[in-house]
Design an enzyme around this catalytic site. Structure first.
Site, PDB file in Angstrom:
ATOM      1  N   ASP A  49      57.952  -7.145  43.180  1.00  0.00           N
ATOM      2  CA  ASP A  49      57.523  -6.073  42.265  1.00  0.00           C
ATOM      3  C   ASP A  49      56.066  -5.698  42.268  1.00  0.00           C
ATOM      4  O   ASP A  49      55.501  -4.855  41.551  1.00  0.00           O
ATOM      5  CB  ASP A  49      57.898  -6.044  41.047  1.00  0.00           C
ATOM      6  CG  ASP A  49      57.606  -7.537  39.893  1.00  0.00           C
ATOM      7  OD1 ASP A  49      57.015  -8.224  40.551  1.00  0.00           O
ATOM      8  OD2 ASP A  49      58.266  -7.500  39.043  1.00  0.00           O
ATOM      9  N   SER A  50      55.264  -6.715  42.839  1.00  0.00           N
ATOM     10  CA  SER A  50      53.828  -6.457  42.849  1.00  0.00           C
ATOM     11  C   SER A  50      53.737  -5.139  43.759  1.00  0.00           C
ATOM     12  O   SER A  50      52.228  -4.725  43.675  1.00  0.00           O
ATOM     13  CB  SER A  50      53.064  -7.765  43.690  1.00  0.00           C
ATOM     14  OG  SER A  50      53.851  -7.949  44.980  1.00  0.00           O
ATOM     15  N   ASP A  88      62.830  -8.627  44.236  1.00  0.00           N
ATOM     16  CA  ASP A  88      62.580  -8.957  42.990  1.00  0.00           C
ATOM     17  C   ASP A  88      63.492  -8.019  41.927  1.00  0.00           C
ATOM     18  O   ASP A  88      63.785  -6.664  42.375  1.00  0.00           O
ATOM     19  CB  ASP A  88      61.042  -8.605  42.500  1.00  0.00           C
ATOM     20  CG  ASP A  88      60.372  -9.807  42.375  1.00  0.00           C
ATOM     21  OD1 ASP A  88      60.768 -10.611  42.287  1.00  0.00           O
ATOM     22  OD2 ASP A  88      58.978  -9.642  42.652  1.00  0.00           O
ATOM     23  N   GLU A 120      61.877 -13.657  36.999  1.00  0.00           N
ATOM     24  CA  GLU A 120      60.987 -14.447  36.330  1.00  0.00           C
ATOM     25  C   GLU A 120      61.521 -14.975  34.844  1.00  0.00           C
ATOM     26  O   GLU A 120      62.503 -14.421  34.401  1.00  0.00           O
ATOM     27  CB  GLU A 120      59.704 -13.634  35.889  1.00  0.00           C
ATOM     28  CG  GLU A 120      59.186 -13.070  37.065  1.00  0.00           C
ATOM     29  CD  GLU A 120      57.831 -11.977  36.771  1.00  0.00           C
ATOM     30  OE1 GLU A 120      57.416 -12.445  35.541  1.00  0.00           O
ATOM     31  OE2 GLU A 120      57.269 -11.659  37.458  1.00  0.00           O
ATOM     32  N   GLU A 187      53.651 -20.092  40.205  1.00  0.00           N
ATOM     33  CA  GLU A 187      52.545 -19.095  40.203  1.00  0.00           C
ATOM     34  C   GLU A 187      51.427 -19.396  38.988  1.00  0.00           C
ATOM     35  O   GLU A 187      51.760 -20.125  37.884  1.00  0.00           O
ATOM     36  CB  GLU A 187      52.803 -17.823  39.905  1.00  0.00           C
ATOM     37  CG  GLU A 187      51.549 -17.042  39.994  1.00  0.00           C
ATOM     38  CD  GLU A 187      51.956 -15.312  40.028  1.00  0.00           C
ATOM     39  OE1 GLU A 187      51.161 -14.471  40.150  1.00  0.00           O
ATOM     40  OE2 GLU A 187      53.206 -15.124  40.228  1.00  0.00           O
TER      41      GLU A 187
END
Length: 273
Positions: A49-50, A88, A120, A187
């Site tokens: 989703d970056s 994602d 996440e 991360e």
């Protein structure tokens, strides 16, 4: 070193089996052309989703939609022959309930043909991860710095410096491992803690701003290629500097168009004689 020849695409189970063995090579991919270029060299491609920030200029990943992820997932799958492809789950598509997470994860798998989804979260998402994996959906976890939670964590920063923070990341990683994820991203976490977690988990850890000791590494492909020079996080290494090359090509093109030297006659179609 030559790239290993593979007879079939890498699966989540194959990624999980790489724990403690050959380092897992991962990059993000958002489009068919980039997927085609990097596929042969990677074990895992993440449609992250970056893309909201990298391709759409968003300030965070929060505005990314499920439809965007599916469209880019379809594009990446058209360019892949070797790597495991994970897409994602975007913000708001899985946090409400495990049933919501299943519906949206199943939709991603059906409409893209990808190999699994990433979400996440740690302890609070363990029940959801277990729900998904027990129903046939491979899950890639993500702990430490979680970009979808940037509005509640106070921005992008390294984590794990306090005992409280470090203990939370340990518990999160362990919970995702126990819930059945096949691997987990760590991360923005201080190096000794990421190293410790890697040794403690039964599943592979994929580091980004974490530790060389992680079972694998991932970078945003556009960062790795040096397409962005405005901001370079500490954990990014440019393996190429494409930004000035792209800019210079556009400059040369503009000059030739304005000088009417492009297109030349060789670039045009003429009547058949």
């Amino acid at each position: 070193m030559s790239t290993p020849t593979r007879t079939k695409r890498t699966t989540p189970a194959m990624i999980e089996a790489m724990k403690g063995k050959q380092p897992i090579v991962s990059l993000t991919a958002y489009t068919t052309p980039i997927a085609r270029l990097i596929d042969a060299h990677c074990d895992l491609l993440l449609v992250g989703d970056s893309l909201g920030m990298v391709l759409y200029g968003m300030e965070s990943t929060v505005g990314v939609t499920l439809e965007m992820m599916i469209a880019h997932g379809q594009g990446v799958m058209r360019g892949v022959k070797n790597a495991c492809v994970i897409v994602d789950l975007p913000f708001g598509s899985y946090q409400e309930s495990k049933e919501q997470a299943f519906r949206n994860a199943a939709r991603i798998l059906k409409e893209t043909g990808c190999d699994g989804v990433k979400l996440e979260g740690g302890e609070e998402m363990a029940e959801t991860v277990s729900f998904l994996t027990s129903r046939g959906i491979p899950v890639f976890g993500h702990v430490g710095l979680m970009p979808q939670q940037v509005n509640t964590t106070g921005g992008y920063r390294s984590l794990g410096r306090s005992d409280k923070e470090a203990d939370k990341i340990r518990r999160d990683a362990r919970a995702i491992d126990n819930a059945g994820a096949f691997a987990v991203v760590i991360e923005g976490t201080i190096e000794p803690l990421a190293r410790e977690i890697t040794a403690a988990l039964s599943i592979p850890t994929i580091g980004i701003g974490a530790s060389p000791a992680c079972d694998g590494q991932i970078l945003v492909s556009d960062d790795m290629l040096g397409l962005f020079n405005e901001f370079k996080p500490r954990f990014v290494k440019h393996f190429a500097e494409l930004a000035p090359i792209v800019s210079k090509a556009a400059e040369d093109y503009a000059a030739e168009v304005r000088a009417r030297t492009f297109p030349g006659m060789e670039h045009t179609f003429q009547p058949k004689r």
